[in-house]
Design a protein around this motif. Structure first.
Motif, PDB file in Angstrom:
ATOM      1  N   LEU A  22     -36.550  30.602  66.711  1.00 36.57           N
ATOM      2  CA  LEU A  22     -37.343  30.070  67.824  1.00 36.57           C
ATOM      3  C   LEU A  22     -38.787  29.840  67.385  1.00 36.57           C
ATOM      4  O   LEU A  22     -39.415  28.837  67.746  1.00 36.57           O
ATOM      5  CB  LEU A  22     -37.314  31.043  69.010  1.00 36.57           C
ATOM      6  N   TYR A  23     -39.307  30.786  66.627  1.00 39.33           N
ATOM      7  CA  TYR A  23     -40.667  30.653  66.101  1.00 39.33           C
ATOM      8  C   TYR A  23     -40.809  29.391  65.258  1.00 39.33           C
ATOM      9  O   TYR A  23     -41.754  28.609  65.420  1.00 39.33           O
ATOM     10  CB  TYR A  23     -41.008  31.871  65.233  1.00 39.33           C
ATOM     11  N   ALA A  24     -39.860  29.178  64.352  1.00 48.38           N
ATOM     12  CA  ALA A  24     -39.924  28.024  63.470  1.00 48.38           C
ATOM     13  C   ALA A  24     -39.844  26.721  64.255  1.00 48.38           C
ATOM     14  O   ALA A  24     -40.628  25.788  64.033  1.00 48.38           O
ATOM     15  CB  ALA A  24     -38.790  28.090  62.443  1.00 48.38           C
ATOM     16  N   ALA A  25     -38.895  26.641  65.199  1.00 51.11           N
ATOM     17  CA  ALA A  25     -38.718  25.410  65.976  1.00 51.11           C
ATOM     18  C   ALA A  25     -39.944  25.125  66.836  1.00 51.11           C
ATOM     19  O   ALA A  25     -40.433  23.977  66.901  1.00 51.11           O
ATOM     20  CB  ALA A  25     -37.470  25.531  66.850  1.00 51.11           C
ATOM     21  N   ALA A  26     -40.474  26.157  67.507  1.00 49.13           N
ATOM     22  CA  ALA A  26     -41.640  25.960  68.368  1.00 49.13           C
ATOM     23  C   ALA A  26     -42.873  25.575  67.562  1.00 49.13           C
ATOM     24  O   ALA A  26     -43.686  24.753  67.999  1.00 49.13           O
ATOM     25  CB  ALA A  26     -41.905  27.229  69.173  1.00 49.13           C
ATOM     26  N   SER A  27     -43.034  26.164  66.374  1.00 49.49           N
ATOM     27  CA  SER A  27     -44.182  25.824  65.522  1.00 49.49           C
ATOM     28  C   SER A  27     -44.108  24.379  65.063  1.00 49.49           C
ATOM     29  O   SER A  27     -45.126  23.674  65.005  1.00 49.49           O
ATOM     30  CB  SER A  27     -44.227  26.767  64.313  1.00 49.49           C
ATOM     31  N   LEU A  28     -42.912  23.910  64.750  1.00 46.52           N
ATOM     32  CA  LEU A  28     -42.737  22.517  64.323  1.00 46.52           C
ATOM     33  C   LEU A  28     -43.089  21.562  65.459  1.00 46.52           C
ATOM     34  O   LEU A  28     -43.808  20.575  65.257  1.00 46.52           O
ATOM     35  CB  LEU A  28     -41.294  22.297  63.868  1.00 46.52           C
ATOM     36  N   VAL A  29     -42.618  21.865  66.657  1.00 41.84           N
ATOM     37  CA  VAL A  29     -42.937  21.029  67.822  1.00 41.84           C
ATOM     38  C   VAL A  29     -44.436  21.073  68.110  1.00 41.84           C
ATOM     39  O   VAL A  29     -45.052  20.043  68.410  1.00 41.84           O
ATOM     40  CB  VAL A  29     -42.134  21.498  69.050  1.00 41.84           C
ATOM     41  N   GLY A  30     -45.035  22.266  68.019  1.00 41.94           N
ATOM     42  CA  GLY A  30     -46.475  22.380  68.277  1.00 41.94           C
ATOM     43  C   GLY A  30     -47.310  21.559  67.321  1.00 41.94           C
ATOM     44  O   GLY A  30     -48.293  20.939  67.716  1.00 41.94           O
ATOM     45  N   GLY A  31     -46.924  21.526  66.040  1.00 36.96           N
ATOM     46  CA  GLY A  31     -47.676  20.743  65.075  1.00 36.96           C
ATOM     47  C   GLY A  31     -47.612  19.250  65.332  1.00 36.96           C
ATOM     48  O   GLY A  31     -48.558  18.515  65.016  1.00 36.96           O
ATOM     49  N   PHE A  32     -46.499  18.775  65.908  1.00 43.38           N
ATOM     50  CA  PHE A  32     -46.351  17.352  66.195  1.00 43.38           C
ATOM     51  C   PHE A  32     -46.753  16.989  67.620  1.00 43.38           C
ATOM     52  O   PHE A  32     -46.628  15.826  68.013  1.00 43.38           O
ATOM     53  CB  PHE A  32     -44.900  16.917  65.956  1.00 43.38           C
ATOM     54  N   ALA A  33     -47.216  17.984  68.410  1.00 39.33           N
ATOM     55  CA  ALA A  33     -47.524  17.734  69.821  1.00 39.33           C
ATOM     56  C   ALA A  33     -48.616  16.677  69.970  1.00 39.33           C
ATOM     57  O   ALA A  33     -49.635  16.731  69.287  1.00 39.33           O
ATOM     58  CB  ALA A  33     -47.950  19.032  70.501  1.00 39.33           C
ATOM     59  N   GLY A  34     -48.376  15.742  70.902  1.00 38.69           N
ATOM     60  CA  GLY A  34     -49.352  14.689  71.147  1.00 38.69           C
ATOM     61  C   GLY A  34     -50.009  14.778  72.499  1.00 38.69           C
ATOM     62  O   GLY A  34     -50.846  13.929  72.844  1.00 38.69           O
ATOM     63  N   ASN A  35     -49.634  15.780  73.300  1.00 37.73           N
ATOM     64  CA  ASN A  35     -50.237  15.936  74.619  1.00 37.73           C
ATOM     65  C   ASN A  35     -50.315  17.418  74.964  1.00 37.73           C
ATOM     66  O   ASN A  35     -49.579  18.236  74.382  1.00 37.73           O
ATOM     67  CB  ASN A  35     -49.439  15.173  75.680  1.00 37.73           C
TER      68      ASN A  35
END
Length: 511
Positions: free
Chosen positions: A106-119
């Motif tokens: 979960l940590y890995a997936a959320a960190s990946l999404v956070g790095g690509f977050a645009g909003n």
């Protein structure tokens, strides 16, 4: 979603990881297990500090307002604190290794999404999922320490290493956040977690034995209790975090805390009526666990206060940049790591938990007092350093025995929820401690104070932090003193054979 369905999904996810790691034996050496548990603690604590330096860039590039930017930090803290009890019971019911792996993924997936977050919405959601990952990972890690290392010197060393890894994460967060933001961009304060968490997840399947929780242990998960406890804890932490900014009379301040406390009272009522409680109420009668919860609450409240007050002093009074302020914490954190690794375990072996913990907390109080005594409008970092070093040294000694105390007398099948209880009170204590010192600063110096007035307010709040630390030391004294070693048994006297004339007749022997 029913609990059985939730368990099946987690088991399927673990099997996918196991296929990749199936060529390696599940059990491994002492050193590998120790390193992996330390890495997990490093990942969790890294995310407390790593985003602070990146906040200005995140705010301007992602589109946060001044009011909403704090949720990049708060979403993680609030959700982590709110879901810890759920995570602890999940580790007990589903298996410690399984929950450990899921928390890391979960940590890995959320960190990946956070790095690509645009909003802003996406980034805050990613931080919340990181908090859920941390809430699963923290109690599972502590449960693995109890189950993989024998009581005594081996477990003492494991807890000392775990505590040192936490100090390393806090230190690296402040420093690494500045370096990554300056040279690679704010996105990398999230991307850095991805390889660490993925490597740890796959290594866990190789290093730790398969969970042996039986089907009977999985029945009757207290879903209503889990929902009420999670919502209640979340509201308490949320209100404590938002109170200083939104105002304590607002819905987001004291009213949120009050609603959370009410829900936690309802939770205790529900637990007293259910057959398979999330937190058996008898656990609150365990002296070691109760003391650990009280010490964690007060100690983390003081620690959060020191971080806030010193950072504010360095930047607002001494004119430090955010990166310079982060680097200021490096010497005490390194000393904390050294004391945790080299001093805590020998002291635990020699003195036991009670004496080691009270000495560590008192040293922390002395260092905190020395730090705030040096606050002045024309001071320097060198004047602060002695107090900072003593503060870090004491904290390194105190941290791991605080959580070792939580497991004293707790059944093996409940170690996860015991760890979660101690960590939940720690998170709530940190949020409330920060709220208290912010309120003291505002009451003493005003909302727009600067110069000598601001320093006076920060110093006054610092003495409140010292008092909180002393209270933590007093709570430790409630722990039972270790029992003295039993005296060696005296050899039995040699049998004496009586002469025939001295033996009583059969008629003289009582029936």
């Amino acid at each position: 979603m029913k609990w059985n369905t939730f368990h099946r999904l987690i088991a399927e996810q673990e099997r996918e990881v196991s296929v990749v790691a199936s060529t390696v034996r599940p059990q491994s050496s002492y050193g590998l297990r120790l390193a992996l548990l330390g890495l997990a603690q490093f990942i969790v604590t890294l995310d407390f500090n790593i985003v602070y330096v990146a906040l200005p860039d995140i705010g301007s590039e992602v589109g946060f307002s001044e009011q909403s930017l704090q949720w990049v930090v708060s979403a993680y803290v609030v959700v982590l604190g709110g879901f810890l009890l759920f995570g602890g019971r999940a580790a007990d019911r589903l298996g410690q290794r399984r929950v450990f792996v899921v928390g890391l993924l979960l940590y890995a997936a959320a960190s990946l999404v956070g790095g690509f977050a645009g909003n802003p919405g996406t980034l805050i959601a990613a931080r919340a999922v990181q908090g859920i990952g941390g809430a699963l990972l923290t109690p599972a890690t502590q449960r693995l320490i109890f189950s993989n290392f024998a009581a005594g010197p081996e477990r003492n060393k494991a807890f000392a290493t775990w505590g040192a890894a936490g100090s390393a994460g806090l230190s690296a967060g402040a420093l690494l956040g500045g370096l990554l933001t300056n040279y690679l961009g704010w996105q990398w304060v999230f991307f850095v977690n991805v390889p660490l968490a993925v490597i740890a997840a796959f290594a866990a399947v190789r290093v730790f034995a398969t969970d042996t929780t039986g089907g009977g242990e999985r029945k009757g998960f207290d879903l209503p209790g889990a929902l009420i406890a999670t919502l209640g804890s979340t509201l308490v932490v949320f209100g404590a975090v938002r109170g200083p900014d939104a105002g304590w009379t607002s819905l987001q301040g004291a009213w949120s805390v009050a609603a959370g406390v009410l829900l936690l009272a309802v939770f205790l009522f529900v637990e007293s009526r259910t057959e398979a409680p999330l937190v058996p109420l008898r656990m609150f009668r365990n002296r070691g666990l109760a003391v650990a919860m009280g010490v964690a609450f007060a100690f983390q409240g003081s620690t959060a206060a020191v971080y806030y007050l010193l950072t504010t002093y360095l930047q607002s009074a001494l004119g430090y940049s955010a990166l310079q302020a982060g680097l200021a914490f490096l010497p005490p954190t390194l000393l904390s790591m050294v004391s945790a690794l080299r001093i805590t375990a020998p002291l635990l072996n020699k003195w036991g938990i009670r004496r080691t913990l009270v000495v560590g907390v008192l040293i922390t109080a002395v260092g905190t007092a020395g730090l705030f005594a040096a606050f002045s409008a024309n001071s320097s970092y060198w004047a602060l350093l002695p107090g900072l070093l003593v503060w870090g040294f004491g904290g390194g000694i105190a941290f791991s025995p605080m959580f070792a105390a939580a497991g004293i007398g707790v059944q093996p099948a409940e170690q996860g929820v015991a760890a979660a209880m101690a960590n939940t009170t720690r998170q709530i204590g940190g949020a409330l401690g920060l709220a208290v010192v912010v309120a003291v600063v505002v009451a003493t110096a005003g909302t727009r104070a600067s110069g000598a007035d601001l320093v006076d307010g920060l110093r006054t709040a610092g003495w409140v932090a010292v008092a909180i630390t002393v209270v933590a030391a007093l709570v430790v004294l409630v722990l039972k003193k270790p029992a003295p070693p039993a005296p060696a048994a005296e050899p039995a006297p040699e049998a004496v054979t009586l002469p025939a004339a001295a033996k009583p007749a059969a008629s003289e022997v009582s029936p």
